[in-house]
Design a protein around this motif. Structure first.
Motif, mmCIF file in Angstrom:
data_model
loop_
_atom_site.group_PDB
_atom_site.id
_atom_site.type_symbol
_atom_site.label_atom_id
_atom_site.label_comp_id
_atom_site.label_asym_id
_atom_site.label_seq_id
_atom_site.Cartn_x
_atom_site.Cartn_y
_atom_site.Cartn_z
ATOM 1 N N MET A 87 0.872 -1.165 0.000
ATOM 2 C CA MET A 87 0.000 0.000 0.000
ATOM 3 C C MET A 87 0.911 1.216 0.000
ATOM 4 N N VAL A 88 0.710 2.088 -0.970
ATOM 5 C CA VAL A 88 1.582 3.247 -1.149
ATOM 6 C C VAL A 88 0.767 4.531 -0.956
ATOM 7 N N ARG A 89 1.314 5.429 -0.132
ATOM 8 C CA ARG A 89 0.740 6.776 -0.001
ATOM 9 C C ARG A 89 1.519 7.675 -0.950
ATOM 10 N N ASN A 90 0.825 8.295 -1.874
ATOM 11 C CA ASN A 90 1.448 9.170 -2.859
ATOM 12 C C ASN A 90 1.685 10.559 -2.260
ATOM 13 N N PRO A 91 2.587 11.357 -2.847
ATOM 14 C CA PRO A 91 2.867 12.694 -2.331
ATOM 15 C C PRO A 91 1.624 13.580 -2.225
ATOM 16 N N ASP A 92 0.628 13.359 -3.065
ATOM 17 C CA ASP A 92 -0.601 14.173 -3.014
ATOM 18 C C ASP A 92 -1.597 13.683 -1.962
ATOM 19 N N GLY A 93 -1.227 12.635 -1.199
ATOM 20 C CA GLY A 93 -2.096 12.124 -0.148
ATOM 21 C C GLY A 93 -2.997 10.984 -0.585
ATOM 22 N N SER A 94 -3.078 10.730 -1.884
ATOM 23 C CA SER A 94 -3.882 9.601 -2.373
ATOM 24 C C SER A 94 -3.138 8.290 -2.102
ATOM 25 N N HIS A 95 -3.843 7.179 -2.249
ATOM 26 C CA HIS A 95 -3.243 5.867 -2.005
ATOM 27 C C HIS A 95 -3.450 4.962 -3.211
ATOM 28 N N GLN A 96 -2.552 4.013 -3.344
ATOM 29 C CA GLN A 96 -2.693 2.983 -4.371
ATOM 30 C C GLN A 96 -2.143 1.669 -3.847
ATOM 31 N N LEU A 97 -2.748 0.598 -4.332
ATOM 32 C CA LEU A 97 -2.267 -0.737 -4.015
ATOM 33 C C LEU A 97 -1.435 -1.203 -5.197
ATOM 34 N N GLU A 98 -0.242 -1.698 -4.909
ATOM 35 C CA GLU A 98 0.637 -2.199 -5.960
ATOM 36 C C GLU A 98 0.870 -3.687 -5.746
ATOM 37 N N ILE A 99 0.688 -4.442 -6.804
ATOM 38 C CA ILE A 99 0.946 -5.878 -6.782
ATOM 39 C C ILE A 99 2.164 -6.109 -7.663
ATOM 40 N N ALA A 100 3.209 -6.722 -7.096
ATOM 41 C CA ALA A 100 4.455 -6.960 -7.832
ATOM 42 C C ALA A 100 4.678 -8.459 -7.994
ATOM 43 N N GLY A 101 5.009 -8.853 -9.204
ATOM 44 C CA GLY A 101 5.356 -10.246 -9.470
ATOM 45 C C GLY A 101 4.211 -11.224 -9.260
ATOM 46 N N LEU A 102 2.993 -10.808 -9.558
ATOM 47 C CA LEU A 102 1.850 -11.701 -9.367
ATOM 48 C C LEU A 102 1.966 -12.900 -10.289
ATOM 49 N N ASP A 103 1.667 -14.060 -9.743
ATOM 50 C CA ASP A 103 1.612 -15.298 -10.514
ATOM 51 C C ASP A 103 0.454 -16.123 -9.953
ATOM 52 N N THR A 104 -0.645 -16.211 -10.701
ATOM 53 C CA THR A 104 -1.817 -16.985 -10.289
ATOM 54 C C THR A 104 -2.510 -17.528 -11.525
ATOM 55 N N SER A 105 -3.544 -18.290 -11.324
ATOM 56 C CA SER A 105 -4.341 -18.813 -12.439
ATOM 57 C C SER A 105 -5.296 -17.733 -12.920
ATOM 58 N N ASP A 106 -5.689 -17.850 -14.165
ATOM 59 C CA ASP A 106 -6.749 -17.007 -14.689
ATOM 60 C C ASP A 106 -8.063 -17.624 -14.229
ATOM 61 N N GLY A 107 -9.100 -16.860 -14.190
ATOM 62 C CA GLY A 107 -10.392 -17.392 -13.767
ATOM 63 C C GLY A 107 -11.499 -16.428 -14.131
ATOM 64 N N PRO A 108 -12.723 -16.891 -13.993
ATOM 65 C CA PRO A 108 -13.851 -16.018 -14.322
ATOM 66 C C PRO A 108 -14.107 -15.007 -13.203
ATOM 67 N N ASP A 109 -14.292 -13.765 -13.568
ATOM 68 C CA ASP A 109 -14.762 -12.734 -12.648
ATOM 69 C C ASP A 109 -13.824 -12.500 -11.467
ATOM 70 N N LEU A 110 -12.517 -12.379 -11.727
ATOM 71 C CA LEU A 110 -11.541 -12.143 -10.658
ATOM 72 C C LEU A 110 -11.470 -10.657 -10.331
ATOM 73 N N ARG A 111 -11.431 -10.362 -9.030
ATOM 74 C CA ARG A 111 -11.394 -8.991 -8.540
ATOM 75 C C ARG A 111 -10.253 -8.836 -7.540
#
Length: 185
Positions: A87-111
């Motif tokens: 979870m990253v707090r940006n300089p403007d105060g907003s936030h973003q979630l970063e996923i690095a090196g994801l490796d999973t199966s594909d599937g229907p309707d993934l969130r």
């Protein structure tokens, strides 16, 4: 014999019902997704690493930069899943979630969900993430690579303790990561 069987309306009704059932099953389960991959290469934040000298720390603090406030590693649930989240707090105060090196199966309707639930190992953790509060960040962009999900202004990142790759269609977690707070300075 075959000709008589095919001339009966009940036979054609059975054929139509079986055909519709097969089409529905293919739509619902999407088995071809076992053989598809989507690689995403979003640009992750460059977060300055703290150094030992107080002067360097003061200099880094004066320059606005993204800050990692929580992070964790994925564990496997329904499907083999690995990678890291932060979870990253940006300089403007907003936030973003970063996923690095994801490796999973594909599937229907993934969130991608933030959840207030703790990550549990094994089958006990597969279905817990919709039991409490959660925030959907969007559809999973791909099942491999690096991805960024911006949090809407109303989402408080401190209200959540985990991230899950959630199959909405079957209400099951493919994999999840506990978000551990990162101490700064």
């Amino acid at each position: 014999m075959t000709r008589r069987l095919l001339s009966r309306p009940l036979t054609w009704i059975a054929v139509v019902v079986l055909g519709l059932g097969a089409a529905g099953g293919l739509y619902w389960f999407q088995p071809w997704r076992l053989f598809t991959d989507t690689v995403v290469t979003d640009t992750l934040s460059t977060v300055p690493q703290p150094s030992g000298s107080p002067a360097a720390s003061a200099s880094a603090a004066s320059v606005a930069a993204p800050v990692v406030i929580a992070q964790g590693d994925f564990i496997t649930h329904e499907h083999d899943t690995s990678g890291t989240v932060r979870m990253v707090r940006n300089p403007d105060g907003s936030h973003q979630l970063e996923i690095a090196g994801l490796d999973t199966s594909d599937g229907p309707d993934l969130r991608v969900w933030l959840s207030d639930q703790r990550v549990r190992t094994g089958t006990a953790g597969w279905r817990v993430f919709d039991d409490g509060e959660y925030a959907e960040l969007g559809r999973l962009k791909g099942n491999h690579g690096d991805q960024v999900y911006r949090l809407a202004a109303g989402i408080d990142p401190e209200a959540f303790r985990s991230v899950t790759i959630w199959c909405k269609r079957f209400s099951v977690s493919f994999g999840a990561a506990e978000l551990a707070a990162v101490r700064t300075g």
